[in-house]
Motif scaffolding. Structure first.
Motif, PDB file in Angstrom:
ATOM      1  N   CYS A 115      44.242  48.373  43.698  1.00  0.00           N
ATOM      2  CA  CYS A 115      42.794  48.161  43.625  1.00  0.00           C
ATOM      3  C   CYS A 115      42.142  48.398  44.988  1.00  0.00           C
ATOM      4  CB  CYS A 115      42.526  46.735  43.154  1.00  0.00           C
ATOM      5  SG  CYS A 115      40.781  46.331  43.006  1.00  0.00           S
ATOM      6  N   HIS A 140      39.563  47.078  46.129  1.00  0.00           N
ATOM      7  CA  HIS A 140      38.910  45.885  46.680  1.00  0.00           C
ATOM      8  C   HIS A 140      39.790  45.193  47.699  1.00  0.00           C
ATOM      9  CE1 HIS A 140      37.723  41.454  46.238  1.00  0.00           C
ATOM     10  NE2 HIS A 140      36.972  42.010  47.152  1.00  0.00           N
ATOM     11  N   ASP A 141      40.946  44.706  47.234  1.00  0.00           N
ATOM     12  CA  ASP A 141      41.799  43.922  48.132  1.00  0.00           C
ATOM     13  C   ASP A 141      43.270  44.169  47.828  1.00  0.00           C
ATOM     14  OD1 ASP A 141      42.268  42.205  50.220  1.00  0.00           O
ATOM     15  OD2 ASP A 141      42.065  40.377  49.032  1.00  0.00           O
ATOM     16  N   GLY A 191      44.941  44.589  45.127  1.00  0.00           N
ATOM     17  CA  GLY A 191      45.592  44.010  43.955  1.00  0.00           C
ATOM     18  C   GLY A 191      46.310  45.092  43.155  1.00  0.00           C
ATOM     19  N   CYS A 243      40.745  44.642  37.063  1.00  0.00           N
ATOM     20  CA  CYS A 243      41.708  44.073  38.009  1.00  0.00           C
ATOM     21  C   CYS A 243      41.637  42.553  37.871  1.00  0.00           C
ATOM     22  CB  CYS A 243      41.369  44.498  39.434  1.00  0.00           C
ATOM     23  SG  CYS A 243      42.455  43.772  40.681  1.00  0.00           S
ATOM     24  N   LEU A 246      42.677  40.235  39.803  1.00  0.00           N
ATOM     25  CA  LEU A 246      42.541  39.412  41.005  1.00  0.00           C
ATOM     26  C   LEU A 246      41.126  38.867  41.170  1.00  0.00           C
ATOM     27  CD1 LEU A 246      45.305  39.324  42.211  1.00  0.00           C
ATOM     28  CD2 LEU A 246      44.422  40.437  44.254  1.00  0.00           C
ATOM     29  N   HIS A 247      40.120  39.754  41.084  1.00  0.00           N
ATOM     30  CA  HIS A 247      38.736  39.304  41.251  1.00  0.00           C
ATOM     31  C   HIS A 247      37.820  39.944  40.212  1.00  0.00           C
ATOM     32  CE1 HIS A 247      40.771  39.417  45.257  1.00  0.00           C
ATOM     33  NE2 HIS A 247      40.401  38.148  45.233  1.00  0.00           N
ATOM     34  N   ASN A 248      38.437  40.509  39.176  1.00  0.00           N
ATOM     35  CA  ASN A 248      37.705  41.030  38.005  1.00  0.00           C
ATOM     36  C   ASN A 248      36.799  42.225  38.281  1.00  0.00           C
ATOM     37  OD1 ASN A 248      38.856  39.167  36.161  1.00  0.00           O
ATOM     38  ND2 ASN A 248      37.507  37.596  36.992  1.00  0.00           N
ATOM     39  N   TRP A 249      37.149  43.045  39.257  1.00  0.00           N
ATOM     40  CA  TRP A 249      36.427  44.306  39.386  1.00  0.00           C
ATOM     41  C   TRP A 249      36.769  45.165  38.165  1.00  0.00           C
ATOM     42  CZ3 TRP A 249      35.757  46.929  44.798  1.00  0.00           C
ATOM     43  CH2 TRP A 249      35.120  46.034  45.653  1.00  0.00           C
TER      44      TRP A 249
END
Ligand code: FES
Length: 107
Positions: free
Chosen positions: A44, A46-47, A49, A63, A65-68
């Motif tokens: 991902c 973002h971070d 994931g 994703c 982890l943070h729902n992107w």
């Protein structure tokens, strides 16, 4: 860059997301409903994931982890926008799905 064989095309189904580790790189094959098979990074943006733990409903990839949320047809970020999954060239050769992965840098 060189194409690497990932799996037999017949083992994939429309509406599925399948993760693979190929030459040490995490990738996902995504076959959206009514669309074309695509190869994206499995990480991902973002971070970092791992998307193999995410969900795919036949169109949207989430994703966990943070729902992107990303569009499985092109990797475009939908929530939030302004980001995208890196897409890799994909071809079918003698029934094998092959993906052109970026070269890795030796550490
Ligand atoms: S790492 Fe994927 S949404 Fe945060």
């Amino acid at each position: 860059m060189a194409y690497a064989s990932v799996c037999k095309h017949r083992n994939l189904g429309e509406g599925e997301m399948v993760p693979f580790t190929v030459e040490g790189q995490e990738i996902i094959l995504v076959w959206p409903d009514g669309g074309e098979l695509k190869a994206f990074t499995g990480v991902c943006p973002h971070d970092n994931g791992l998307l193999k733990f995410g969900g795919f409903n036949g169109r949207l990839l989430t994703c966990t982890l943070h729902n992107w949320v990303f569009d499985g047809r092109n990797g475009e970020g939908l929530s939030p926008t302004g980001c995208a999954l890196e897409e890799y060239p994909l071809r079918i050769e003698e029934g094998w799905v092959q993906v052109d992965l970026p070269a890795t840098v030796a550490e």
